[in-house]
Design a protein around this motif. Structure first.
Motif, PDB file in Angstrom:
ATOM      1  N   VAL A 336       0.830  -1.208   0.000  1.00 18.17           N
ATOM      2  CA  VAL A 336       0.000   0.000   0.000  1.00 18.17           C
ATOM      3  C   VAL A 336       0.861   1.254   0.000  1.00 18.17           C
ATOM      4  CG1 VAL A 336      -1.695   1.331   1.321  1.00 18.17           C
ATOM      5  CG2 VAL A 336      -1.942  -1.158   1.106  1.00 18.17           C
ATOM      6  N   LEU A 337       1.899   1.270   0.831  1.00 20.97           N
ATOM      7  CA  LEU A 337       2.762   2.445   0.907  1.00 20.97           C
ATOM      8  C   LEU A 337       3.579   2.614  -0.366  1.00 20.97           C
ATOM      9  CD1 LEU A 337       3.909   2.055   4.618  1.00 20.97           C
ATOM     10  CD2 LEU A 337       2.207   3.638   3.715  1.00 20.97           C
ATOM     11  N   GLY A 338       3.940   1.495  -1.008  1.00 23.20           N
ATOM     12  CA  GLY A 338       4.635   1.590  -2.292  1.00 23.20           C
ATOM     13  C   GLY A 338       3.777   2.279  -3.337  1.00 23.20           C
ATOM     14  N   VAL A 339       2.481   1.965  -3.338  1.00 21.21           N
ATOM     15  CA  VAL A 339       1.557   2.617  -4.271  1.00 21.21           C
ATOM     16  C   VAL A 339       1.448   4.106  -3.950  1.00 21.21           C
ATOM     17  CG1 VAL A 339      -0.845   2.745  -5.029  1.00 21.21           C
ATOM     18  CG2 VAL A 339       0.252   0.513  -4.724  1.00 21.21           C
ATOM     19  N   LEU A 340       1.321   4.439  -2.663  1.00 20.34           N
ATOM     20  CA  LEU A 340       1.213   5.853  -2.277  1.00 20.34           C
ATOM     21  C   LEU A 340       2.473   6.625  -2.661  1.00 20.34           C
ATOM     22  CD1 LEU A 340      -0.490   5.587   1.243  1.00 20.34           C
ATOM     23  CD2 LEU A 340      -1.528   6.316  -0.906  1.00 20.34           C
ATOM     24  N   LEU A 341       3.630   5.993  -2.484  1.00 19.23           N
ATOM     25  CA  LEU A 341       4.884   6.660  -2.861  1.00 19.23           C
ATOM     26  C   LEU A 341       4.999   6.838  -4.367  1.00 19.23           C
ATOM     27  CD1 LEU A 341       7.463   5.055  -0.405  1.00 19.23           C
ATOM     28  CD2 LEU A 341       6.876   7.467  -0.550  1.00 19.23           C
ATOM     29  N   SER A 342       4.434   5.910  -5.113  1.00 18.27           N
ATOM     30  CA  SER A 342       4.486   6.035  -6.571  1.00 18.27           C
ATOM     31  C   SER A 342       3.694   7.251  -7.052  1.00 18.27           C
ATOM     32  CB  SER A 342       3.943   4.764  -7.232  1.00 18.27           C
ATOM     33  OG  SER A 342       2.545   4.657  -7.054  1.00 18.27           O
ATOM     34  N   LEU A 343       2.791   7.729  -6.212  1.00 16.20           N
ATOM     35  CA  LEU A 343       2.035   8.939  -6.529  1.00 16.20           C
ATOM     36  C   LEU A 343       2.819  10.203  -6.205  1.00 16.20           C
ATOM     37  CD1 LEU A 343      -1.446   7.826  -5.112  1.00 16.20           C
ATOM     38  CD2 LEU A 343      -0.634   7.695  -7.474  1.00 16.20           C
ATOM     39  N   GLY A 344       4.002  10.001  -5.618  1.00 11.60           N
ATOM     40  CA  GLY A 344       4.890  11.122  -5.354  1.00 11.60           C
ATOM     41  C   GLY A 344       4.646  11.846  -4.053  1.00 11.60           C
ATOM     42  N   SER A 345       4.034  11.179  -3.070  1.00 10.52           N
ATOM     43  CA  SER A 345       3.719  11.840  -1.811  1.00 10.52           C
ATOM     44  C   SER A 345       4.326  11.085  -0.635  1.00 10.52           C
ATOM     45  CB  SER A 345       2.199  11.948  -1.630  1.00 10.52           C
ATOM     46  OG  SER A 345       1.880  12.581  -0.411  1.00 10.52           O
ATOM     47  N   GLU A 346       5.547  11.470  -0.259  1.00  8.95           N
ATOM     48  CA  GLU A 346       6.210  10.842   0.881  1.00  8.95           C
ATOM     49  C   GLU A 346       5.484  11.154   2.181  1.00  8.95           C
ATOM     50  OE1 GLU A 346      10.071  12.492   0.611  1.00  8.95           O
ATOM     51  OE2 GLU A 346      10.675  11.286  -1.120  1.00  8.95           O
ATOM     52  N   ALA A 347       5.080  12.422   2.352  1.00  9.89           N
ATOM     53  CA  ALA A 347       4.413  12.827   3.584  1.00  9.89           C
ATOM     54  C   ALA A 347       3.102  12.064   3.769  1.00  9.89           C
ATOM     55  CB  ALA A 347       4.157  14.333   3.574  1.00  9.89           C
ATOM     56  N   LEU A 348       2.350  11.863   2.676  1.00  7.28           N
ATOM     57  CA  LEU A 348       1.083  11.134   2.767  1.00  7.28           C
ATOM     58  C   LEU A 348       1.330   9.684   3.149  1.00  7.28           C
ATOM     59  CD1 LEU A 348      -1.952  10.789   2.368  1.00  7.28           C
ATOM     60  CD2 LEU A 348      -1.515  10.408  -0.071  1.00  7.28           C
ATOM     61  N   ALA A 349       2.262   9.016   2.464  1.00  6.14           N
ATOM     62  CA  ALA A 349       2.533   7.604   2.734  1.00  6.14           C
ATOM     63  C   ALA A 349       2.983   7.393   4.170  1.00  6.14           C
ATOM     64  CB  ALA A 349       3.587   7.080   1.761  1.00  6.14           C
ATOM     65  N   PHE A 350       3.929   8.198   4.625  1.00  2.00           N
ATOM     66  CA  PHE A 350       4.441   8.028   5.979  1.00  2.00           C
ATOM     67  C   PHE A 350       3.423   8.509   7.016  1.00  2.00           C
ATOM     68  CE2 PHE A 350       8.092   6.883   3.757  1.00  2.00           C
ATOM     69  CZ  PHE A 350       9.103   6.470   4.613  1.00  2.00           C
ATOM     70  N   GLY A 351       2.585   9.469   6.628  1.00  3.01           N
ATOM     71  CA  GLY A 351       1.518   9.906   7.530  1.00  3.01           C
ATOM     72  C   GLY A 351       0.492   8.811   7.755  1.00  3.01           C
ATOM     73  N   VAL A 352       0.102   8.121   6.679  1.00  5.58           N
ATOM     74  CA  VAL A 352      -0.825   6.998   6.803  1.00  5.58           C
ATOM     75  C   VAL A 352      -0.216   5.909   7.686  1.00  5.58           C
ATOM     76  CG1 VAL A 352      -1.907   5.098   5.533  1.00  5.58           C
ATOM     77  CG2 VAL A 352      -2.016   7.432   4.627  1.00  5.58           C
ATOM     78  N   ALA A 353       1.073   5.638   7.490  1.00 11.76           N
ATOM     79  CA  ALA A 353       1.749   4.631   8.314  1.00 11.76           C
ATOM     80  C   ALA A 353       1.735   5.036   9.784  1.00 11.76           C
ATOM     81  CB  ALA A 353       3.189   4.449   7.836  1.00 11.76           C
ATOM     82  N   GLY A 354       1.958   6.317  10.057  1.00  9.16           N
ATOM     83  CA  GLY A 354       1.943   6.790  11.438  1.00  9.16           C
ATOM     84  C   GLY A 354       0.575   6.647  12.084  1.00  9.16           C
ATOM     85  N   VAL A 355      -0.473   6.950  11.339  1.00  6.07           N
ATOM     86  CA  VAL A 355      -1.831   6.812  11.872  1.00  6.07           C
ATOM     87  C   VAL A 355      -2.126   5.353  12.225  1.00  6.07           C
ATOM     88  CG1 VAL A 355      -4.283   6.981  11.288  1.00  6.07           C
ATOM     89  CG2 VAL A 355      -2.725   8.853  10.699  1.00  6.07           C
ATOM     90  N   LEU A 356      -1.691   4.431  11.371  1.00  6.93           N
ATOM     91  CA  LEU A 356      -1.888   3.008  11.669  1.00  6.93           C
ATOM     92  C   LEU A 356      -1.181   2.615  12.964  1.00  6.93           C
ATOM     93  CD1 LEU A 356      -1.426   1.490   8.096  1.00  6.93           C
ATOM     94  CD2 LEU A 356      -3.559   1.641   9.400  1.00  6.93           C
ATOM     95  N   GLY A 357       0.002   3.198  13.185  1.00  8.89           N
ATOM     96  CA  GLY A 357       0.729   2.907  14.410  1.00  8.89           C
ATOM     97  C   GLY A 357       0.001   3.409  15.645  1.00  8.89           C
TER      98      GLY A 357
END
Length: 380
Positions: A336-357
């Motif tokens: 999932v995060l690989g797909v989000l990063l492919s969209l060019g949004s590091e902050a979004l991908a890592f933000g989603v990961a943080g929320v899951l944590g």
């Protein structure tokens, strides 16, 4: 501790450290690299399931850990193209799946009861030490990453033999082999029911951790000039602070499993968000990976203790179940995060990961709300 360092810190999580070199060599996109990492996490799960079936033979489980991690590392070193590389990464990841259940059983049979929880968390902290060694290997083999993976294979073989030589009790007191009877199947079902809350927590924490484990060094390397040395040093900082995860046992004794889990998981989640927001700012980025390293190693130690307290008669199997849940979460998170990063949004991908944590603390609250006072006092 050395075997965990070799199978986790080198053969398994070394993928994220070497990912920029792998990407250059095999011309992989973030979706492909995330999928390969997901495959590694799933092979970890398969190995952990097999380890529970071989629970009566921990020396064999440890041997399987060394064999798969070593064979996978050799495969990575000689890979001519991305398909062989992907299969080799998955085989290497299986080593860690065998290592933890096997070592939990060996610690149980070799260490006095009053020292076991501390011993388990010290062994688990080997991940951090392995990551530091991986960083040193990266520096020493710049431009020759294949040599680095040959060295990883040799280290895995050496420490596997050392663990087998160190074990004393299992040779004198072989465990009874469990057969696949209706009673044992019922027992396994009861194990899953007893661990339903920590399984949920481990799934969420695993998905959160996938951001830094899979893509952390890559986004740091791309965020600034001279990113190669900058990001390798960051990985070594992560590993060095990961050794502090051995303190998980002391935290659980001083407070409780719930407090230890909530503190370390939230710290790991917030550090993930921080790295995604500013991967090229040295002070905040290094602080983020340091907190992540300590937090991740600690949550693994807490999971071992959590399983041991809730199902003390099936500690190794319970630990395997929770580590499988952690790895499944990491596999899903990597994709999932690989797909989000492919969209060019590091902050979004890592933000989603943080929320899951952060959400990973919810199961501990539900567990506390539904546990009887007697069971809570015993295992919580």
């Amino acid at each position: 501790m050395a075997l965990i360092a070799a199978t986790y810190g080198l053969a398994r999580f070394g993928y994220g450290l070497f990912l920029p070199r792998f990407t250059e060599t095999f011309e992989m996109s973030s979706v492909v690299s995330g999928s390969i990492q997901a495959g590694s996490f799933l092979s970890f799960c398969i190995a952990a399931v097999m380890a529970t079936r071989l629970g009566a033979r921990p020396r064999l489980v440890v041997t399987c850990a060394g064999a798969t991690a070593g064979l996978g590392a050799v495969g990575v070193a000689v890979s001519p193209h991305v398909l062989v590389f992907a299969v080799s990464v998955m085989i290497a990841g299986a080593g860690a799946g065998f290592a933890t259940p096997g070592l939990v059983a060996l610690v149980e049979s070799n260490v006095p009861a009053q020292r076991r929880e501390s011993a388990q968390t010290v062994v688990n902290a080997g991940t951090g030490a392995g990551i530091v060694v991986a960083g040193l290997l990266m520096f020493l083999t710049l431009g020759q990453w294949r040599l680095g993976w040959w060295i990883i294979a040799a280290v895995v073989a050496a420490v596997t033999l050392a663990v087998l030589r160190t074990d004393r009790s299992s040779r004198a007191q072989p465990r009874e082999q469990q057969e696949a009877t209706p009673q044992t199947r019922t027992r396994r079902a009861g194990l899953l029911a007893a661990l339903r809350w920590p399984i949920t927590a481990a799934l969420l924490a695993g998905a959160s951790s996938a951001a830094i484990w899979t893509f952390g060094r890559s986004i740091m390397a791309e965020s600034t000039e001279g990113g190669e040395a900058y990001s390798i040093l960051a990985w070594m900082v992560l590993g060095a602070f990961g050794i502090l995860g051995a303190l998980a046992g002391k935290i659980t004794r001083a407070a409780s499993v719930a407090v230890a889990w909530n503190l370390t998981t939230v710290a790991m989640a917030l550090s993930t968000i921080a790295l995604g927001l500013a991967p090229g700012v040295p002070v905040s980025a290094y602080l983020a990976v340091a907190v992540f390293g300590a937090g991740y190693t600690a949550i693994c130690g807490v999971l071992i203790i959590w399983a041991g307290r809730m199902v003390p008669d099936q500690a190794a199997a319970g630990t395997a179940v929770l580590f499988i849940a952690l790895a499944v979460g990491q596999a899903i998170g990597s994709v999932v995060l690989g797909v989000l990063l492919s969209l060019g949004s590091e902050a979004l991908a890592f933000g989603v990961a943080g929320v899951l944590g952060v959400l990973a603390v919810a199961p501990t609250m539900a567990r506390a709300a539904t546990a009887s006072p007697e069971r809570a006092a015993l295992s919580w």
